[in-house]
Structure formats: C-alpha cells, structure tokens
Motif scaffolding. Structure first.
Motif, PDB file in Angstrom:
ATOM      1  N   ASP A  53       2.910  11.453 -14.746  1.00 30.82           N
ATOM      2  CA  ASP A  53       1.955  12.528 -15.030  1.00 30.82           C
ATOM      3  C   ASP A  53       1.027  12.776 -13.854  1.00 30.82           C
ATOM      4  OD1 ASP A  53       3.028  12.944 -17.544  1.00 30.82           O
ATOM      5  OD2 ASP A  53       1.560  11.670 -18.554  1.00 30.82           O
ATOM      6  N   ALA A  54       0.677  11.705 -13.144  1.00 29.46           N
ATOM      7  CA  ALA A  54      -0.174  11.818 -11.961  1.00 29.46           C
ATOM      8  C   ALA A  54       0.262  10.764 -10.954  1.00 29.46           C
ATOM      9  CB  ALA A  54      -1.640  11.611 -12.331  1.00 29.46           C
ATOM     10  N   SER A  55       0.183  11.098  -9.685  1.00 36.23           N
ATOM     11  CA  SER A  55       0.468  10.121  -8.630  1.00 36.23           C
ATOM     12  C   SER A  55      -0.625   9.062  -8.650  1.00 36.23           C
ATOM     13  CB  SER A  55       0.473  10.803  -7.260  1.00 36.23           C
ATOM     14  OG  SER A  55       1.494  11.766  -7.205  1.00 36.23           O
ATOM     15  N   LYS A  56      -0.271   7.858  -8.196  1.00 36.48           N
ATOM     16  CA  LYS A  56      -1.268   6.786  -8.132  1.00 36.48           C
ATOM     17  C   LYS A  56      -1.145   6.068  -6.801  1.00 36.48           C
ATOM     18  CE  LYS A  56      -3.088   2.669 -10.268  1.00 36.48           C
ATOM     19  NZ  LYS A  56      -2.976   1.655 -11.299  1.00 36.48           N
ATOM     20  N   THR A  57      -2.265   5.980  -6.097  1.00 37.68           N
ATOM     21  CA  THR A  57      -2.309   5.239  -4.837  1.00 37.68           C
ATOM     22  C   THR A  57      -2.707   3.806  -5.149  1.00 37.68           C
ATOM     23  OG1 THR A  57      -2.877   7.238  -3.611  1.00 37.68           O
ATOM     24  CG2 THR A  57      -3.389   5.124  -2.558  1.00 37.68           C
ATOM     25  N   VAL A  58      -1.919   2.861  -4.623  1.00 37.18           N
ATOM     26  CA  VAL A  58      -2.216   1.444  -4.826  1.00 37.18           C
ATOM     27  C   VAL A  58      -2.443   0.790  -3.470  1.00 37.18           C
ATOM     28  CG1 VAL A  58      -0.966   1.222  -7.005  1.00 37.18           C
ATOM     29  CG2 VAL A  58       0.241   0.841  -4.883  1.00 37.18           C
ATOM     30  N   ALA A  59      -3.304  -0.192  -3.450  1.00 36.01           N
ATOM     31  CA  ALA A  59      -3.574  -0.964  -2.234  1.00 36.01           C
ATOM     32  C   ALA A  59      -2.609  -2.139  -2.182  1.00 36.01           C
ATOM     33  CB  ALA A  59      -5.017  -1.454  -2.233  1.00 36.01           C
ATOM     34  N   ALA A  60      -2.426  -2.695  -1.002  1.00 36.63           N
ATOM     35  CA  ALA A  60      -1.562  -3.863  -0.848  1.00 36.63           C
ATOM     36  C   ALA A  60      -2.037  -4.974  -1.786  1.00 36.63           C
ATOM     37  CB  ALA A  60      -1.578  -4.352   0.599  1.00 36.63           C
ATOM     38  N   GLY A  61      -1.089  -5.543  -2.537  1.00 40.96           N
ATOM     39  CA  GLY A  61      -1.406  -6.625  -3.452  1.00 40.96           C
ATOM     40  C   GLY A  61      -1.757  -6.175  -4.862  1.00 40.96           C
ATOM     41  N   ALA A 114       0.858  -1.183   0.000  1.00 40.58           N
ATOM     42  CA  ALA A 114       0.000   0.000   0.000  1.00 40.58           C
ATOM     43  C   ALA A 114       0.896   1.235   0.000  1.00 40.58           C
ATOM     44  CB  ALA A 114      -0.903  -0.003   1.223  1.00 40.58           C
ATOM     45  N   CYS A 115       0.746   2.084  -1.016  1.00 42.27           N
ATOM     46  CA  CYS A 115       1.587   3.288  -1.111  1.00 42.27           C
ATOM     47  C   CYS A 115       1.045   4.206  -2.195  1.00 42.27           C
ATOM     48  CB  CYS A 115       3.036   2.913  -1.422  1.00 42.27           C
ATOM     49  SG  CYS A 115       3.281   2.148  -3.039  1.00 42.27           S
ATOM     50  N   THR A 116       1.620   5.386  -2.293  1.00 44.33           N
ATOM     51  CA  THR A 116       1.324   6.304  -3.388  1.00 44.33           C
ATOM     52  C   THR A 116       2.591   6.503  -4.192  1.00 44.33           C
ATOM     53  OG1 THR A 116      -0.399   7.413  -2.123  1.00 44.33           O
ATOM     54  CG2 THR A 116       0.517   8.618  -4.000  1.00 44.33           C
ATOM     55  N   VAL A 117       2.553   6.092  -5.445  1.00 46.04           N
ATOM     56  CA  VAL A 117       3.697   6.205  -6.350  1.00 46.04           C
ATOM     57  C   VAL A 117       3.648   7.580  -7.002  1.00 46.04           C
ATOM     58  CG1 VAL A 117       4.818   5.269  -8.407  1.00 46.04           C
ATOM     59  CG2 VAL A 117       3.722   3.720  -6.758  1.00 46.04           C
TER      60      VAL A 117
END
Length: 127
Positions: free
Chosen positions: A104-112, A80-83
């Motif tokens: 171009d835009a940050s992306k938040t991803v969930a664990a997995g 889980a993080c924001t790239v």
C-alpha cells in the motif's frame, strides 16, 4: 489488484484448467521483497544484503477469490533500502515467480531494521 500473476503463472493456470498439465507450485511458497517493481514478464529487483531472506508464506483457503497471510512475516536484519512491493516464489530447484504486487505504501528501512507484514495485512486477489 488485477493482472498480478506472472506470465508463467497465467500459462500454468490455464494449462491446469484445461487438463494440459496438473502441476502446481512447489511448496512452501515464499514472499520476496522488492525495491523496484517487476511486471508480468520480468521480476522486480529483490532486496539483497544484511540478513534478508525470503520468508515462507501460509494462507487459509480463499474466500471470494482472495487469500491473506495467516501469520506474521518478519524480515530481520534488513539492509538499508526502500521496499516497494512483494513477489511470491515457489520452492522449485529453480524457483518460479507466481505473482507480484506493490505494498500500500513504500517503506524505507535502515540497516539492521526489521520489515514486518502482519498476519492478515497482505492480500492476494485473483480478480
């Protein structure tokens, strides 16, 4: 994006241009994902955890001073993080960071989750 070479890359490029040193990066080059941006002198905060690992990046010959990724880069099992950006590192014993920049835009991803950079979606320009 202007000035997105690391200080090391800038120095090595000038050394190469003037024949001081002919050594380039050790391939394969790898894309790293960062959660906090770096600058010319300092690397960003690289993603850690999950199954995250740097991915080999391939590009075709430059056109008009720019290259793009020629294949999808798929980072699976992300923590889980924001790239917020990327960095390109070589495969030297102690890897060297060559360039960096934001997406171009940050992306938040969930664990997995997976984080994908589709073929042709990433561009590096020397100007």
């Amino acid at each position: 994006m202007p000035d997105n070479l690391s200080n090391t890359a800038e120095n090595r490029t000038v050394d190469w241009l003037f024949g001081v040193d002919v050594e380039g990066p050790v391939v394969p080059l790898k894309m790293a994902l960062v959660t906090a941006a770096g600058n010319d002198a300092t690397a960003g905060t690289e993603v850690t955890g999950g199954s995250y690992a740097r991915k080999n990046i391939s590009v075709a010959a430059a056109v008009n001073g720019a290259v793009t990724n020629s294949a999808d880069l798929v980072f699976t099992g992300m923590p889980a993080c924001t790239v917020v950006g990327w960095e390109i590192w070589d495969s030297f014993g102690t890897p060297v960071r060559w360039c960096y920049g934001p997406f171009d835009a940050s992306k938040t991803v969930a664990a997995g989750d997976e984080f994908k950079v589709a073929a042709g979606a990433w561009t590096f320009s020397a100007s």
